[in-house]
Design a protein around this motif. Structure first.
Motif, PDB file in Angstrom:
ATOM      1  N   GLY A 360      14.509  13.359  -2.640  1.00  0.00           N
ATOM      2  CA  GLY A 360      15.299  12.211  -2.199  1.00  0.00           C
ATOM      3  C   GLY A 360      14.639  10.883  -2.446  1.00  0.00           C
ATOM      4  N   THR A 361      13.702  10.844  -3.388  1.00  0.00           N
ATOM      5  CA  THR A 361      12.927   9.621  -3.631  1.00  0.00           C
ATOM      6  C   THR A 361      13.625   8.633  -4.558  1.00  0.00           C
ATOM      7  OG1 THR A 361      11.750  10.955  -5.281  1.00  0.00           O
ATOM      8  CG2 THR A 361      10.653  10.601  -3.174  1.00  0.00           C
ATOM      9  N   TYR A 362      14.825   8.960  -5.029  1.00  0.00           N
ATOM     10  CA  TYR A 362      15.640   8.080  -5.867  1.00  0.00           C
ATOM     11  C   TYR A 362      14.835   7.657  -7.089  1.00  0.00           C
ATOM     12  CZ  TYR A 362      19.836   5.078  -6.345  1.00  0.00           C
ATOM     13  OH  TYR A 362      21.011   4.501  -6.754  1.00  0.00           O
ATOM     14  N   ARG A 363      14.492   6.363  -7.220  1.00  0.00           N
ATOM     15  CA  ARG A 363      13.759   5.895  -8.411  1.00  0.00           C
ATOM     16  C   ARG A 363      12.251   5.831  -8.193  1.00  0.00           C
ATOM     17  NH1 ARG A 363      18.524   2.406  -8.783  1.00  0.00           N
ATOM     18  NH2 ARG A 363      17.523   0.866  -7.460  1.00  0.00           N
ATOM     19  N   ASP A 364      11.761   6.283  -7.041  1.00  0.00           N
ATOM     20  CA  ASP A 364      10.353   6.068  -6.694  1.00  0.00           C
ATOM     21  C   ASP A 364       9.483   7.308  -6.797  1.00  0.00           C
ATOM     22  OD1 ASP A 364      10.689   3.265  -5.771  1.00  0.00           O
ATOM     23  OD2 ASP A 364      11.951   4.197  -4.252  1.00  0.00           O
ATOM     24  N   GLY A 365      10.071   8.472  -7.076  1.00  0.00           N
ATOM     25  CA  GLY A 365       9.305   9.709  -6.994  1.00  0.00           C
ATOM     26  C   GLY A 365       8.132   9.779  -7.944  1.00  0.00           C
ATOM     27  N   PHE A 366       8.350   9.410  -9.199  1.00  0.00           N
ATOM     28  CA  PHE A 366       7.263   9.481 -10.176  1.00  0.00           C
ATOM     29  C   PHE A 366       6.119   8.562  -9.740  1.00  0.00           C
ATOM     30  CE2 PHE A 366       4.960  10.065 -13.905  1.00  0.00           C
ATOM     31  CZ  PHE A 366       5.632  10.845 -14.832  1.00  0.00           C
ATOM     32  N   HIS A 367       6.457   7.324  -9.416  1.00  0.00           N
ATOM     33  CA  HIS A 367       5.413   6.368  -9.040  1.00  0.00           C
ATOM     34  C   HIS A 367       4.694   6.791  -7.771  1.00  0.00           C
ATOM     35  CE1 HIS A 367       3.251   2.710  -8.296  1.00  0.00           C
ATOM     36  NE2 HIS A 367       3.904   2.507  -7.158  1.00  0.00           N
ATOM     37  N   GLN A 368       5.417   7.293  -6.788  1.00  0.00           N
ATOM     38  CA  GLN A 368       4.801   7.631  -5.501  1.00  0.00           C
ATOM     39  C   GLN A 368       4.126   9.003  -5.496  1.00  0.00           C
ATOM     40  OE1 GLN A 368       7.733   7.304  -2.400  1.00  0.00           O
ATOM     41  NE2 GLN A 368       7.856   5.081  -2.518  1.00  0.00           N
ATOM     42  N   SER A 369       4.227   9.754  -6.588  1.00  0.00           N
ATOM     43  CA  SER A 369       3.774  11.147  -6.564  1.00  0.00           C
ATOM     44  C   SER A 369       2.313  11.339  -6.152  1.00  0.00           C
ATOM     45  CB  SER A 369       4.067  11.834  -7.905  1.00  0.00           C
ATOM     46  OG  SER A 369       3.483  11.157  -8.990  1.00  0.00           O
ATOM     47  N   PRO A 370       1.337  10.527  -6.606  1.00  0.00           N
ATOM     48  CA  PRO A 370      -0.033  10.761  -6.124  1.00  0.00           C
ATOM     49  C   PRO A 370      -0.159  10.546  -4.616  1.00  0.00           C
ATOM     50  CG  PRO A 370      -0.040   9.358  -8.084  1.00  0.00           C
ATOM     51  CD  PRO A 370       1.378   9.455  -7.628  1.00  0.00           C
ATOM     52  N   TYR A 371       0.491   9.513  -4.112  1.00  0.00           N
ATOM     53  CA  TYR A 371       0.440   9.206  -2.678  1.00  0.00           C
ATOM     54  C   TYR A 371       1.109  10.312  -1.863  1.00  0.00           C
ATOM     55  CZ  TYR A 371       1.782   6.964   1.719  1.00  0.00           C
ATOM     56  OH  TYR A 371       2.002   6.682   3.042  1.00  0.00           O
ATOM     57  N   LEU A 372       2.315  10.715  -2.278  1.00  0.00           N
ATOM     58  CA  LEU A 372       3.037  11.735  -1.521  1.00  0.00           C
ATOM     59  C   LEU A 372       2.347  13.093  -1.611  1.00  0.00           C
ATOM     60  CD1 LEU A 372       6.752  10.793  -2.288  1.00  0.00           C
ATOM     61  CD2 LEU A 372       5.465  10.415  -0.177  1.00  0.00           C
ATOM     62  N   ALA A 373       1.718  13.388  -2.744  1.00  0.00           N
ATOM     63  CA  ALA A 373       0.971  14.650  -2.857  1.00  0.00           C
ATOM     64  C   ALA A 373      -0.163  14.695  -1.839  1.00  0.00           C
ATOM     65  CB  ALA A 373       0.429  14.807  -4.272  1.00  0.00           C
ATOM     66  N   ASP A 374      -0.883  13.591  -1.693  1.00  0.00           N
ATOM     67  CA  ASP A 374      -1.973  13.531  -0.718  1.00  0.00           C
ATOM     68  C   ASP A 374      -1.444  13.717   0.707  1.00  0.00           C
ATOM     69  OD1 ASP A 374      -3.897  13.141  -2.645  1.00  0.00           O
ATOM     70  OD2 ASP A 374      -4.027  10.973  -2.378  1.00  0.00           O
ATOM     71  N   LYS A 375      -0.390  12.966   1.037  1.00  0.00           N
ATOM     72  CA  LYS A 375       0.124  13.000   2.408  1.00  0.00           C
ATOM     73  C   LYS A 375       0.754  14.351   2.741  1.00  0.00           C
ATOM     74  CE  LYS A 375      -1.280   8.907   3.190  1.00  0.00           C
ATOM     75  NZ  LYS A 375      -2.523   8.745   4.012  1.00  0.00           N
ATOM     76  N   MET A 376       1.453  14.925   1.791  1.00  0.00           N
ATOM     77  CA  MET A 376       2.083  16.220   2.041  1.00  0.00           C
ATOM     78  C   MET A 376       1.031  17.316   2.168  1.00  0.00           C
ATOM     79  SD  MET A 376       5.076  17.423   2.595  1.00  0.00           S
ATOM     80  CE  MET A 376       6.618  17.615   1.759  1.00  0.00           C
ATOM     81  N   ALA A 377      -0.003  17.275   1.351  1.00  0.00           N
ATOM     82  CA  ALA A 377      -1.075  18.266   1.451  1.00  0.00           C
ATOM     83  C   ALA A 377      -1.757  18.176   2.810  1.00  0.00           C
ATOM     84  CB  ALA A 377      -2.086  18.060   0.324  1.00  0.00           C
ATOM     85  N   GLU A 378      -1.974  16.964   3.292  1.00  0.00           N
ATOM     86  CA  GLU A 378      -2.577  16.793   4.618  1.00  0.00           C
ATOM     87  C   GLU A 378      -1.676  17.361   5.711  1.00  0.00           C
ATOM     88  OE1 GLU A 378      -3.280  12.630   4.973  1.00  0.00           O
ATOM     89  OE2 GLU A 378      -4.960  12.610   3.554  1.00  0.00           O
ATOM     90  N   ALA A 379      -0.371  17.160   5.573  1.00  0.00           N
ATOM     91  CA  ALA A 379       0.563  17.676   6.576  1.00  0.00           C
ATOM     92  C   ALA A 379       0.590  19.200   6.560  1.00  0.00           C
ATOM     93  CB  ALA A 379       1.957  17.119   6.320  1.00  0.00           C
ATOM     94  N   ILE A 380       0.617  19.800   5.372  1.00  0.00           N
ATOM     95  CA  ILE A 380       0.712  21.259   5.255  1.00  0.00           C
ATOM     96  C   ILE A 380      -0.577  21.940   5.699  1.00  0.00           C
ATOM     97  CG2 ILE A 380       0.900  23.156   3.588  1.00  0.00           C
ATOM     98  CD1 ILE A 380       2.824  21.375   1.971  1.00  0.00           C
ATOM     99  N   LEU A 381      -1.714  21.411   5.269  1.00  0.00           N
ATOM    100  CA  LEU A 381      -2.985  22.094   5.504  1.00  0.00           C
ATOM    101  C   LEU A 381      -3.683  21.662   6.784  1.00  0.00           C
ATOM    102  CD1 LEU A 381      -4.457  22.112   1.886  1.00  0.00           C
ATOM    103  CD2 LEU A 381      -3.061  23.835   3.031  1.00  0.00           C
TER     104      LEU A 381
END
Length: 496
Positions: A360-381
């Motif tokens: 659901g990131t619309y036009r921002d997913g590619f740009h935000q991917s490093p940031y969201l990967a970090d935050k999601m990994a922290e949430a999951i682990l």
């Protein structure tokens, strides 16, 4: 694979977001598999111009919304990660010389192809945001804008160069990121997911592919872009009604040969306008990327529509470089951006499950991917939920990014901008009259939809002409009006 051999995490979706999260989880010792068709045929990432668009994506409406400002802060955080992220990816892939990112900056132009109500106000908003967040930029007079050779009244009046806003070389970046993911132990599975069995509590979840294969995992991440909500609805019908439906923001772009056109010295783009990310040219090794159209569709599209390509190429020649008349079309790209009906991302776990959404990131997913990967990994682990992401939990009350009157006015402004950009020939009296008619149409459509909740302008305009989107919105809003199942949450009227 049996339950005993379950993955720690299984990610549905092999675009930029899924790959980035898979890499980060595998780096931390997780057994991770990413599932998706190897050709990425429905992906937004594959077709993206992949601008590191932070301030270039700023609009007046974004700055007027509390959730919009949160999105901007996520973009800024991502900007600051990309240099180190690219080094990490190259090192892990064993490709130290891979050209993952062009560091030329971005020049935003205010030109005669737009309108004051949209282009000028968004251009001013960009400049104000750059100053507010103390980011470097340089103002340019129209004649100082490099490269652009526009025709007639489409010449640029002003420009702003942002030296730290670059672009990603997607044809190199995605294969390199996939190689990096494999190098840290990740596994790619070529296939299309048909059904999900959600992991709950101590149970193991599973995914079933269209060919009958079944895989098990302790955590499942739904990062399938525009297909995500349909997959959720078919697998977890008791939860899906509480999650904003996701539509497909179909877009077409082209890769052009140079012909008589030199490579642009940086990304050249207009502000966001006419329900899209503006006209832009991005230098690539193989040629010049020109994009992009945006049209909400019920289902992801596989092929570009002829009228969209015609309009895009015509505007590129009129507004960017007249020399494109000598260029050839090297490739036509089609992407499907994931657009939730309230306009904001879906990030986090679904209640009482270990099924996560990253879409659901619309036009921002590619740009935000490093940031969201970090935050999601922290949430999951680690169980750490970043406060910046809490507002974008998948199960939430509908977000309304402004007052109803303001949203209707913005919808009218952008609808008129479509006509002006296409150089429509109408009497000077008609734009005002058309605006009145559109405002009445949009108001009737939204009042018939719900007493108080108003979708964002692009969704509102599409909904006013399409029964399929009207049904999606009404079903989602009705769930919250009846206050069934989940907690008593009210629509968020969001004005900063």
């Amino acid at each position: 694979m049996t339950n005993d051999a379950a993955y720690d995490a299984l990610i549905i979706g092999n675009g930029a977001l899924g790959l980035a999260l898979g890499f980060r989880l595998a780096q931390r010792g997780q057994r991770v598999s990413i599932v998706g068709p190897s050709g990425r045929r429905f992906s937004a990432s594959q077709a993206a111009g992949a601008m590191n668009g932070t301030f270039g994506e700023v609009t007046r409406d974004l700055l007027a919304s509390a959730h919009g400002r949160q999105k901007l802060e996520m973009d800024i955080a991502a900007t600051d990660l990309w240099e180190g992220w690219c080094e990490e990816i190259r090192d892990a892939a064993g490709e130290p010389q891979a050209s993952l990112r062009r560091k030329d900056g971005t020049t935003i132009i205010l030109n005669g192809g737009g309108t004051d109500a949209v282009d000028t106000e968004n251009f001013v908003a960009i400049r104000e945001a750059l100053s507010e967040y103390e980011r470097s930029y340089q103002m340019l007079e129209g004649h100082e804008v490099p490269w652009v050779t526009a025709q007639g009244g489409n010449r640029p009046f002003q420009g702003v160069h942002i030296p730290d806003e670059h672009s990603i070389n997607t044809p190199v970046y995605l294969p390199t990121l996939e190689k990096a993911f494999r190098s840290v132990g990740g596994l790619m599975i070529d296939g299309l997911v048909q059904k999900i069995g959600s992991p709950r509590s101590s149970e193991t979840g599973w995914v079933e592919l269209a060919d009958g294969r079944k895989f098990y995992a302790h955590n499942i991440v739904l990062a399938a872009g525009a297909l995500s909500h349909d997959l959720l609805a078919s697998s977890l019908p008791e939860i899906a009604p509480y999650v904003p439906p996701v539509t497909s923001g179909y877009g077409a772009s082209v890769l052009l040969s140079h012909g008589a056109v030199p490579a642009p010295p940086s990304v050249i783009r207009t502000p966001n306008r006419a329900f899209a990310c503006g006209l832009h040219a991005v230098p690539r090794k193989e040629g010049i990327y020109v994009g992009a159209t945006n049209k909400l569709q019920e289902k992801p599209q596989l092929f570009a529509h002829v009228p969209d390509l015609h309009a895009l190429l015509e505007r590129a020649m009129r507004q960017m470089h007249a020399g494109f008349g000598t260029s050839g079309v090297l490739a036509v790209n089609v992407g499907n951006r994931p657009v939730p009906v309230d306009g904001f991302p879906l990030i986090g776990a679904l209640p009482d499950t270990r099924l996560w959404m990253l879409t659901g990131t619309y036009r921002d997913g590619f740009h935000q991917s490093p940031y969201l990967a970090d935050k999601m990994a922290e949430a999951i682990l680690d169980g750490v939920q970043d406060p910046l992401l809490e507002a974008f939990a998948p199960v939430r009350s509908p977000i309304q990014s402004g007052r109803r009157d303001d949203i209707i006015a913005a919808a009218v402004d952008h609808a008129l901008a479509v006509g002006f950009e296409a150089e429509w020939r109408v009497s000077v009296r008609w734009p005002t009259r058309i605006a009145e008619l559109l405002a009445t149409k949009y108001r009737h459509a939204v009042e018939d939809l719900h007493d108080t909740i108003t979708p964002p302008p692009d969704v509102l305009v599409c909904m006013s002409d399409n029964d399929w989107l009207r049904r999606k919105l009404r079903g989602y809003y009705d769930v919250y009006s009846r206050k069934r199942g989940f907690s008593d949450i009210r629509p968020q009227i969001d004005v900063a």
